[in-house]
Design a protein around this motif. Structure first.
Motif, short mmCIF file in Angstrom:
data_model
loop_
_atom_site.label_atom_id
_atom_site.label_comp_id
_atom_site.label_asym_id
_atom_site.label_seq_id
_atom_site.Cartn_x
_atom_site.Cartn_y
_atom_site.Cartn_z
N PHE A 26 -3.09 -7.50 8.42
CA PHE A 26 -2.01 -6.82 7.71
C PHE A 26 -0.64 -7.29 8.21
O PHE A 26 0.29 -7.47 7.43
CB PHE A 26 -2.19 -5.30 7.84
CG PHE A 26 -3.54 -4.87 7.34
CD1 PHE A 26 -3.85 -5.00 6.00
CD2 PHE A 26 -4.52 -4.43 8.21
CE1 PHE A 26 -5.10 -4.66 5.53
CE2 PHE A 26 -5.78 -4.10 7.76
CZ PHE A 26 -6.08 -4.22 6.42
N GLY A 42 0.00 -7.11 -0.17
CA GLY A 42 -1.02 -7.26 0.87
C GLY A 42 -1.22 -5.95 1.62
O GLY A 42 -2.00 -5.08 1.17
N GLN A 43 -0.52 -5.81 2.74
CA GLN A 43 -0.64 -4.57 3.54
C GLN A 43 -0.40 -3.35 2.64
O GLN A 43 0.52 -3.35 1.81
CB GLN A 43 0.40 -4.61 4.66
CG GLN A 43 0.27 -3.50 5.67
CD GLN A 43 1.34 -3.62 6.76
OE1 GLN A 43 2.41 -4.18 6.55
NE2 GLN A 43 1.03 -3.10 7.93
N GLY A 44 -1.22 -2.31 2.84
CA GLY A 44 -1.13 -1.15 1.96
C GLY A 44 -0.03 -0.19 2.34
O GLY A 44 -0.17 0.56 3.30
N PHE A 131 -12.64 -1.35 7.33
CA PHE A 131 -11.25 -1.47 7.78
C PHE A 131 -11.22 -2.14 9.15
O PHE A 131 -12.09 -1.90 9.98
CB PHE A 131 -10.59 -0.08 7.81
CG PHE A 131 -9.13 -0.15 8.12
CD1 PHE A 131 -8.27 -0.89 7.32
CD2 PHE A 131 -8.62 0.49 9.23
CE1 PHE A 131 -6.92 -0.97 7.63
CE2 PHE A 131 -7.27 0.42 9.54
CZ PHE A 131 -6.42 -0.32 8.73
N ASN A 188 -11.73 1.49 1.62
CA ASN A 188 -10.82 0.35 1.76
C ASN A 188 -11.66 -0.83 2.21
O ASN A 188 -12.29 -0.74 3.27
CB ASN A 188 -9.76 0.69 2.83
CG ASN A 188 -8.73 -0.38 3.01
OD1 ASN A 188 -8.71 -1.38 2.31
ND2 ASN A 188 -7.85 -0.20 3.98
N TYR A 219 -7.62 8.09 2.02
CA TYR A 219 -7.22 7.99 0.61
C TYR A 219 -7.78 9.16 -0.20
O TYR A 219 -8.01 9.04 -1.41
CB TYR A 219 -7.67 6.63 0.03
CG TYR A 219 -7.07 5.47 0.82
CD1 TYR A 219 -5.73 5.14 0.68
CD2 TYR A 219 -7.83 4.77 1.75
CE1 TYR A 219 -5.16 4.11 1.43
CE2 TYR A 219 -7.27 3.74 2.50
CZ TYR A 219 -5.93 3.42 2.35
OH TYR A 219 -5.37 2.42 3.10
N LYS A 250 -0.34 8.22 3.97
CA LYS A 250 -0.83 7.87 2.63
C LYS A 250 -0.47 8.97 1.63
O LYS A 250 -0.02 8.70 0.52
CB LYS A 250 -2.36 7.70 2.63
CG LYS A 250 -2.93 6.85 3.75
CD LYS A 250 -2.56 5.39 3.61
CE LYS A 250 -3.28 4.51 4.62
NZ LYS A 250 -2.79 4.62 6.00
N PHE A 334 -6.00 0.37 -3.87
CA PHE A 334 -6.29 -1.06 -3.83
C PHE A 334 -7.07 -1.52 -5.06
O PHE A 334 -7.89 -0.77 -5.60
CB PHE A 334 -7.11 -1.39 -2.57
CG PHE A 334 -6.40 -0.99 -1.30
CD1 PHE A 334 -5.18 -1.57 -0.97
CD2 PHE A 334 -6.94 -0.03 -0.45
CE1 PHE A 334 -4.51 -1.19 0.19
CE2 PHE A 334 -6.28 0.35 0.71
CZ PHE A 334 -5.06 -0.23 1.04
N ARG A 383 -7.71 -8.63 -2.10
CA ARG A 383 -7.30 -7.26 -2.36
C ARG A 383 -5.79 -7.18 -2.59
O ARG A 383 -5.02 -7.71 -1.81
CB ARG A 383 -7.67 -6.40 -1.15
CG ARG A 383 -7.47 -4.91 -1.34
CD ARG A 383 -7.42 -4.17 -0.02
NE ARG A 383 -6.07 -4.25 0.56
CZ ARG A 383 -5.69 -3.66 1.69
NH1 ARG A 383 -6.55 -2.94 2.37
NH2 ARG A 383 -4.45 -3.79 2.15
#
Ligand code: GLN
Length: 405
Positions: A26, A42-44, A131, A188, A219, A250, A334, A383
């Protein structure tokens, strides 16, 4: 005369605790995206601001003097709010005093769960893709990771239709040495969500074992198409052996605040806190107090699935105009895609090389799904994170549509 010079001292060398690990993907992809002015899918993390009322609540907490150490387990008003939220959504009663702990984000929560219950030689089952913090945490605790892959269902053209738990493989992975099983729903990177029948089946599988469960549910408020999040906390038999982890980053669009929590039965929480008190002690006070006040109104999280579903649908509709093959995304923020049929030489690249090329040459950063596996794997799947403003998604989509074909 030779000038006097002091030799530069060199650092002593020592064996790495994580010899096979580099920098997390990430950070690697966010750095590359920034260097190349790429749109960072990329990174969430969201690229939009949280509700100003939340900022105001945190500001008020600072102004009114909540600036010293809060209680080690978390500000009590926040623990009460968390208990109410879990009761309202999942019908489970957790005691805020002895069963809920506020953490410095979910990664710290998961790391602390693993350290608090895994002893050297214990086996920990991980469902892959997983993850990227799970395996290093197990390694640092001296545990042995037992990796079980998700079952992938494909259609006649080879496109992934859905993912499912590989129940036989999971059952075979359980031994007398199994201490912990890490599960994650919404998942994820695939977005897969557990159904009630999955919880029932897992509870049945673990019934006569001492296996603990760490359920990563960060999530939990992003579940689409009318489906429901099935929390381990909602299932009495599972809840009795589970650490349930969630994340305010989140839920409230503030990933940089690094605040999450763990809900677990008192005996598990007691062991968790023995470690927690010495690796973070307590989490920053004003944000806890502000979040407690803000979350008192459930409206702050009940509409989140619809909010993110609109983004998912917008992004998927745009991707459907490209040659990427869309994988399902029933939950999380994602969207995975298969790039094997793009008809360009780059579709032969590995996932990591493809993501590098996409970031540097196309201007859109993504994450290789191979980063979610402990052993080398490459299925030509990457992703994207769609927690972005519509205009960000549109710019990314216009770059992806303009790719050579
Ligand atoms: N959970 C986020 C993701 O999957 C990243 C968190 C992190 O960077 N540690 O993108």
């Amino acid at each position: 005369m030779t000038p006097f010079s002091t030799p530069v001292p060199s650092a002593p060398s020592f064996p790495s605790r994580l010899p096979a690990i580099g920098t997390t993907i990430f950070t690697v992809m966010s750095t590359l995206a920034a260097e190349n002015q790429a749109i960072n899918l990329g990174q969430g993390f969201p690229d939009f601001q949280c509700d100003p009322a939340l900022i105001e609540a945190v500001n008020q907490a600072m102004v009114t003097g909540h600036n010293q150490y809060p209680s080690m387990a978390g500000a009590l008003e926040l623990r009460h709010t968390i208990a109410k939220k879990i009761q309202l959504l999942y019908g489970a009663g957790y005691d805020p005093i002895s069963e809920i702990t506020v953490t410095a984000g979910a990664t710290q929560a998961i790391f602390t769960v693993v350290l608090s219950c895994v002893s050297p030689g214990d086996e920990v089952i991980v469902i892959e893709p997983a993850f990227d913090c799970y395996l290093p945490a197990i390694e640092l605790a001296g545990g042995k990771a037992i990796r079980v892959s998700l079952d992938v269902q494909r259609n006649s053209t080879g496109t992934v239709q859905s993912y499912a738990i590989a129940w036989d493989a999971l059952a075979n992975a359980i031994t007398p040495k199994t201490r912990l099983l890490l599960i994650n729903s919404p998942h994820n990177p695939t977005g897969m969500i557990w159904q009630q029948v999955d919880l029932d089946r897992l509870a049945h599988l673990l019934a006569n074992t001492n296996v603990l469960v760490c359920s990563d549910e960060v999530y939990e408020h992003m579940v689409f198409d009318g489906q429901q999040h099935r929390s381990a906390s909602s299932h009495a038999a599972l809840a009795a052996r589970s650490f349930v982890v969630s994340s305010f980053g989140k839920t409230l669009h503030v990933t940089g605040w690094k605040i999450g929590y763990v809900a677990a039965p008192a005996a598990l929480t007691a062991e968790f806190r023995k470690v927690h008190q010495f690796n973070v002690f307590s989490v920053n006070a004003p944000m806890q107090v502000g979040i407690a006040q803000y979350l008192a109104d459930p409206a702050s999280y009940v509409g989140l699935s619809a909010f993110y579903q609109a983004k998912r649908d917008y992004f998927r509709a745009g991707l459907a105009e490209t040659q990427f093959k869309l994988l399902p995304s029933p939950g999380s923020y994602f969207q995975c895609v298969d790039y094997s049929a793009l008809g360009i030489p780059q579709s032969e690249l590995s996932e990591a090389e493809f993501c590098r090329w996409l970031t540097c040459e196309v201007g859109v950063a993504a994450i290789p799904v191979s980063a979610f596996y402990g052993a080398a794997t490459d299925s030509k799947v990457i992703r994207f994170c769609f927690a972005k403003e519509e205009k960000t998604l549109e710019t990314a989509l216009s770059r992806l549509r303009a790719m050579p074909s």
